[in-house]
Design a protein around this motif. Structure first.
Motif, PDB file in Angstrom:
ATOM      1  N   GLY A   1       0.829  -1.273  -0.234  1.00  0.00           N
ATOM      2  CA  GLY A   1       0.051  -0.013   0.068  1.00  0.00           C
ATOM      3  C   GLY A   1       0.789   1.309   0.108  1.00  0.00           C
ATOM      4  O   GLY A   1       0.680   2.314  -0.766  1.00  0.00           O
ATOM      5  N   GLY A   2       1.848   1.234   1.040  1.00  0.00           N
ATOM      6  CA  GLY A   2       2.967   2.465   0.978  1.00  0.00           C
ATOM      7  C   GLY A   2       3.464   2.553  -0.485  1.00  0.00           C
ATOM      8  O   GLY A   2       3.949   3.845  -1.055  1.00  0.00           O
TER       9      GLY A   2
ATOM     10  N   MET B   1       2.181   9.542  -5.414  1.00  0.00           N
ATOM     11  CA  MET B   1       2.750  10.886  -5.017  1.00  0.00           C
ATOM     12  C   MET B   1       4.045  11.355  -5.784  1.00  0.00           C
ATOM     13  O   MET B   1       4.453  12.475  -5.512  1.00  0.00           O
ATOM     14  CB  MET B   1       3.046  10.658  -3.502  1.00  0.00           C
ATOM     15  N   GLY B   2       4.515  10.546  -6.507  1.00  0.00           N
ATOM     16  CA  GLY B   2       5.783  10.818  -7.325  1.00  0.00           C
ATOM     17  C   GLY B   2       6.940  10.695  -6.101  1.00  0.00           C
ATOM     18  O   GLY B   2       8.013  11.497  -6.676  1.00  0.00           O
ATOM     19  N   ASN B   3       7.080  10.106  -5.285  1.00  0.00           N
ATOM     20  CA  ASN B   3       7.980   9.838  -4.211  1.00  0.00           C
ATOM     21  C   ASN B   3       8.909   8.811  -4.794  1.00  0.00           C
ATOM     22  O   ASN B   3       8.599   7.516  -4.417  1.00  0.00           O
ATOM     23  CB  ASN B   3       7.440   9.704  -2.815  1.00  0.00           C
ATOM     24  N   PHE B   4       9.967   9.008  -5.458  1.00  0.00           N
ATOM     25  CA  PHE B   4      10.765   7.990  -6.139  1.00  0.00           C
ATOM     26  C   PHE B   4      12.143   8.136  -5.601  1.00  0.00           C
ATOM     27  O   PHE B   4      12.881   9.474  -5.464  1.00  0.00           O
ATOM     28  CB  PHE B   4      10.822   8.228  -7.506  1.00  0.00           C
ATOM     29  N   PRO B   5      13.006   7.007  -5.352  1.00  0.00           N
ATOM     30  CA  PRO B   5      12.273   5.700  -5.161  1.00  0.00           C
ATOM     31  C   PRO B   5      11.447   5.590  -3.948  1.00  0.00           C
ATOM     32  O   PRO B   5      11.453   6.359  -3.075  1.00  0.00           O
ATOM     33  CB  PRO B   5      13.546   4.830  -4.939  1.00  0.00           C
ATOM     34  N   PRO B   6      10.483   4.957  -4.134  1.00  0.00           N
ATOM     35  CA  PRO B   6       9.341   4.447  -2.946  1.00  0.00           C
ATOM     36  C   PRO B   6      10.196   4.192  -1.591  1.00  0.00           C
ATOM     37  O   PRO B   6      11.289   3.724  -1.799  1.00  0.00           O
ATOM     38  CB  PRO B   6       8.619   3.496  -3.453  1.00  0.00           C
ATOM     39  N   GLN B   7       9.656   4.834  -0.487  1.00  0.00           N
ATOM     40  CA  GLN B   7      10.057   4.845   0.811  1.00  0.00           C
ATOM     41  C   GLN B   7      10.606   3.365   1.239  1.00  0.00           C
ATOM     42  O   GLN B   7      11.595   3.218   2.113  1.00  0.00           O
ATOM     43  CB  GLN B   7       9.060   5.156   1.775  1.00  0.00           C
TER      44      GLN B   7
END
Length: 213
Positions: free
Chosen positions: A46-47, A54-60
């Motif tokens: 899910g995260g 959200m365009g948060n790359f690379p994912p957390q």
């Protein structure tokens, strides 16, 4: 306090969904690698989907693999418990279904809070639709991936108003913040709401309408 509280919800959601994924993998007769993969996907999926939106790359999960490690540890603990107590599912009918429901519900509620707060931290505090969607996606995304990988209809479409409490919970969380001007109270109240509504849906056998043939 919100940061510490959010970390607590992150940990609760990760552990709960890791257990949910591990239980499903064991029920589907997967080996230990399959159980680990399913647990990690359920806990972090899910995260991952939220970060992509959200365009948060690379994912957390790839930047800080702490929760991936937590999910793997939990998966192996569950696997070992079940490996050495094979008779448990046979002796107690409904153990799988009840366990999956409990840990799914905890994961849904915790990650709904997490998703909303991620949107807030990205600066979208006034966007009700986006915050609700992020809470929804973070809450249900891992479970959907789990069900797809284990070749079953995603619970989001069929069981105990699975997604509806997450959507309502996200809206309530944002609205409570608007009224009370504190995220801590909003987080705790919306978390409790999702759990209570899902418990009531299971107890009273509430489901959304379906077309029956």
């Amino acid at each position: 306090m919100s940061v510490q509280l959010l970390l607590i919800f992150d940990f609760i959601g990760t552990v709960a969904f890791a257990i949910s994924g591990a239980i499903t993998g064991i029920h589907k007769k997967m080996d230990i690698l399959g159980v680990n993969i399913l647990a990690i996907v359920t806990a972090c999926g899910g995260g991952l989907m939220r970060d992509i939106v959200m365009g948060n790359f690379p994912p957390q999960m790839f930047v800080n693999p702490f929760y991936v490690l937590v999910a793997a540890i939990v998966a192996n603990i569950v696997f070992l418990i079940m490996y050495f107590h094979k008779s448990v599912p046979l002796k107690y009918s409904g153990v799988y279904d009840r366990g999956l429901f409990i840990f799914d519900t905890l994961g849904l509620a915790a990650f709904m809070v997490d998703g909303v707060m991620i949107g807030v931290n990205f600066g979208y505090e006034d966007d009700l639709f986006l915050l609700t969607f992020l809470g929804f996606l973070t809450g249900v995304g891992g479970g959907v991936l789990r069900d797809i990988l284990s070749v079953q209809m995603p619970a989001i479409f069929v069981k105990h108003v699975y997604a509806l409490p997450v959507i309502i919970g996200g809206i309530i969380m944002v609205m409570l913040h608007e009224i009370m001007n504190t995220w801590d109270t909003a987080m705790v109240c919306s978390f409790a709401f999702v759990i209570i509504l899902r418990a009531m849906a299971r107890h009273f056998r509430w489901n959304l309408p379906k077309v029956k043939f």
